[in-house]
Write a protein that holds these residues in place. Structure first.
Motif, short mmCIF file in Angstrom:
data_model
loop_
_atom_site.label_atom_id
_atom_site.label_comp_id
_atom_site.label_asym_id
_atom_site.label_seq_id
_atom_site.Cartn_x
_atom_site.Cartn_y
_atom_site.Cartn_z
N UNK A 41 33.25 59.87 -37.89
CA UNK A 41 33.46 60.20 -38.96
C UNK A 41 32.38 60.05 -39.97
N UNK A 42 31.08 59.55 -39.62
CA UNK A 42 30.22 59.39 -39.89
C UNK A 42 29.22 60.66 -40.50
N UNK A 43 29.17 61.11 -39.15
CA UNK A 43 28.86 62.41 -38.35
C UNK A 43 29.14 63.55 -39.43
N UNK A 44 30.16 63.48 -39.64
CA UNK A 44 31.06 65.15 -40.47
C UNK A 44 30.58 64.45 -42.13
N UNK A 45 31.20 62.63 -42.89
CA UNK A 45 30.32 62.97 -43.91
C UNK A 45 29.10 63.43 -43.78
N UNK A 46 28.14 62.55 -43.30
CA UNK A 46 26.86 62.98 -43.31
C UNK A 46 27.17 65.17 -43.38
N UNK A 47 27.03 65.59 -42.84
CA UNK A 47 27.30 66.62 -42.97
C UNK A 47 27.92 67.53 -44.26
N UNK A 48 29.12 66.94 -44.77
CA UNK A 48 29.70 67.04 -46.23
C UNK A 48 28.03 67.00 -47.06
N UNK A 49 27.80 65.74 -46.98
CA UNK A 49 26.95 64.98 -48.21
C UNK A 49 25.46 65.51 -48.41
N UNK A 50 25.25 66.58 -46.62
CA UNK A 50 23.59 67.65 -47.10
C UNK A 50 24.13 68.41 -47.61
N UNK A 51 25.71 69.20 -47.42
CA UNK A 51 25.85 70.59 -47.50
C UNK A 51 26.11 71.01 -48.70
N UNK A 69 31.73 72.15 -41.23
CA UNK A 69 31.55 71.15 -40.23
C UNK A 69 32.06 69.93 -40.80
N UNK A 70 31.67 69.53 -41.85
CA UNK A 70 32.67 68.28 -42.55
C UNK A 70 34.26 68.61 -42.47
N UNK A 71 34.58 69.33 -42.99
CA UNK A 71 36.23 69.64 -43.17
C UNK A 71 36.41 69.71 -41.84
N UNK A 72 36.14 70.41 -40.80
CA UNK A 72 36.28 70.58 -39.70
C UNK A 72 36.54 69.60 -39.45
N UNK A 74 37.08 66.73 -40.35
CA UNK A 74 38.24 65.41 -41.06
C UNK A 74 39.63 66.04 -39.95
N UNK A 75 39.58 67.67 -40.00
CA UNK A 75 40.83 67.87 -39.76
C UNK A 75 41.54 67.81 -37.95
N UNK A 76 39.95 68.35 -37.50
CA UNK A 76 40.27 68.33 -35.70
C UNK A 76 40.07 67.30 -35.18
N UNK A 77 39.00 66.47 -36.25
CA UNK A 77 38.53 64.74 -35.15
C UNK A 77 39.54 63.94 -35.47
N UNK A 78 39.04 63.38 -37.06
CA UNK A 78 40.01 62.44 -37.53
C UNK A 78 40.83 62.01 -37.45
N UNK A 79 41.58 63.49 -38.76
CA UNK A 79 43.15 63.89 -38.35
C UNK A 79 43.53 63.69 -37.91
N UNK A 80 43.28 64.49 -36.77
CA UNK A 80 44.27 65.00 -35.70
C UNK A 80 44.69 63.13 -34.58
N UNK A 81 43.44 62.92 -34.07
CA UNK A 81 43.63 62.16 -33.43
C UNK A 81 43.90 60.32 -34.10
N UNK A 82 44.12 60.42 -35.54
CA UNK A 82 44.57 59.63 -35.78
C UNK A 82 45.93 59.41 -35.88
N UNK A 313 31.82 67.10 -30.78
CA UNK A 313 32.26 67.56 -31.87
C UNK A 313 32.08 68.20 -33.06
N UNK A 314 30.77 68.82 -32.39
CA UNK A 314 30.95 70.80 -32.86
C UNK A 314 32.49 71.51 -32.55
N UNK A 315 32.74 70.86 -31.53
CA UNK A 315 34.46 71.50 -31.35
C UNK A 315 35.20 70.69 -31.47
N UNK A 316 34.82 69.94 -32.21
CA UNK A 316 36.61 68.90 -32.55
C UNK A 316 36.84 68.30 -31.67
N UNK A 317 36.63 67.51 -30.74
CA UNK A 317 37.25 67.14 -29.24
C UNK A 317 38.96 67.83 -28.60
N UNK A 318 38.67 69.12 -29.11
CA UNK A 318 39.48 70.07 -29.31
C UNK A 318 39.12 70.85 -27.79
#
Length: 382
Positions: A41-51, A69-72, A74-82, A313-318
């Motif tokens: 989640x931090x990796x995704x937020x870092x991407x969003x922050x720098x972006x 990448x931050x948006x991806x 949040x969906x494919x990795x965080x929201x999906x698995x939670x 991470x780049x493939x969203x654990x898909x």
């Protein structure tokens, strides 16, 4: 050969072997698994922050990619698995990281701002897709969904142009209305109504109830925040730096729009290709036992390249689609443990374990979508 394997396998023994792997992999879940989720989640937020932190300077693909990448993530990795309840059974995990707390009510705008309603996506994906994989009841079966397009009298080059445009916009042109329709059908059934068949025009028509909900609950909220509110927040930055508030806001808007296109292409690449190809199966009847259900998740799914957190991470654990469909409730940190065990069991039974580059799978997906090839189907037992 695979037709024979599909029918010859002892379903009961195969189910027992798969259950043994599941027990071994998931029996000792703990807070380390949750801490791994927080790291990603931090990796995704870092991407969003720098972006966003650089998006106001000038329109550029780097800022746009990082926002995307931050948006991806949040969906494919965080929201999906939670939402798949992957962290529900770990003692000490905060409620907002459990399926009953994540993105519920107004937390949608904090936890997971998307075109789709969280509850609509949960119904369409977590329920209908996962438990009807490759069947007519699977709302995400690509060959079924593109049947009309596959049969159109259209030059091949025109097909690819159409699919390219679709891939750039599919989250809001296809997924948002499709998930909303499935949610509406589910709500109708709960109150004893016969589900209505909605045309594509109905889902976009604000005079229709489902169309009105699409606009008021999905499209307008997302677009207003992503493409109006967030860019406007950068006006003071432009004024302070002498770039100009309007210029800074416009630069963020352009990068946000570019990020949206990138997000659509990225998610189409890692989501749309999971269960498509002339080497994967679709099924005309429902599975009748657990062993057959497990087999269908393998015969109807493909993995991509797997290995490290960076690759995943780049493939969203898909990229672990086979294992994900076998056990949707698996936390991110357990996929790399389960994957070699599942692959070894498939080798033991002679079951084809499909794993290729995501770009090879994209080619096979496009071949099916354009009608060049078709999915496989188990031969009937004679």
């Amino acid at each position: 050969m695979t037709q024979h394997i599909y029918h010859a396998i002892d379903r009961d023994q195969f189910a027992q072997d798969m259950d043994d792997i599941r027990k071994e992999v998931l029996s000792d879940l703990n807070m380390d698994d949750f801490r791994h989720l927080k790291k990603i989640e931090r990796w995704g937020r870092i991407c969003s922050t720098i972006g966003y932190g650089t998006a106001w300077i000038i329109p550029n693909p780097v800022s746009a990619f990082l926002i995307s990448q931050g948006n991806v993530t949040r969906w494919t990795t965080i929201a999906h698995h939670i939402n798949h309840r992957a962290y529900d059974k770990i003692e000490g995990v905060p409620q907002r990281y459990r399926s009953k707390g994540f993105a519920k009510g107004n937390r949608r705008f904090i936890d997971w701002l998307e075109w789709m309603l969280p509850e609509a996506w949960d119904k369409e994906h977590n329920d209908l897709h996962h438990y009807n994989l490759g069947e007519e009841a699977d709302p995400d079966q690509v060959e079924f969904n593109t049947e009309t397009f596959r049969n159109l009298n259209m030059p091949q080059w025109a097909r690819y142009i159409f699919l390219g445009v679709m891939a750039c916009t599919w989250k809001f042109t296809y997924y948002a209305p499709s998930t909303l329709v499935e949610l509406q059908h589910s709500e109708d059934k709960k109150i004893g109504l016969e589900p209505v068949t909605y045309s594509r025009a109905d889902t976009w028509n604000p005079l229709q109830s489902v169309g009105r909900k699409l606009w008021t609950h999905c499209l307008i909220p997302y677009a207003s925040i992503r493409f109006a509110l967030i860019p406007l927040l950068f006006m003071p930055v432009g004024i302070v730096t002498t770039l100009g508030g309007a210029v800074a806001a416009t630069n963020v808007l352009i990068n946000s729009l570019l990020a949206e296109v990138i997000t659509n292409l990225h998610t189409f690449l890692v989501i749309g290709t999971n269960h498509v190809g002339d080497d994967l199966y679709v099924f005309e009847e429902k599975a009748t036992n657990k062993g057959e259900f497990y087999l269908r998740q393998i015969f109807g799914s493909t993995n991509f390249q797997t290995g490290t957190d960076k690759i995943d991470f780049l493939q969203g654990w898909l990229n672990y689609q086979i294992e994900h469909h076998l056990w949707p409730e698996m936390p991110l940190s357990r996929y790399h443990i389960a994957q070699p065990k599942v692959k070894a069991l498939c080798e033991k039974y002679g079951i084809p374990y499909t794993q290729e580059s995501v770009f090879k799978r994209l080619r096979k997906t496009l071949d099916v979508m354009t009608g060049k090839t078709s999915m496989m189907r188990p031969l009937p037992i004679v």
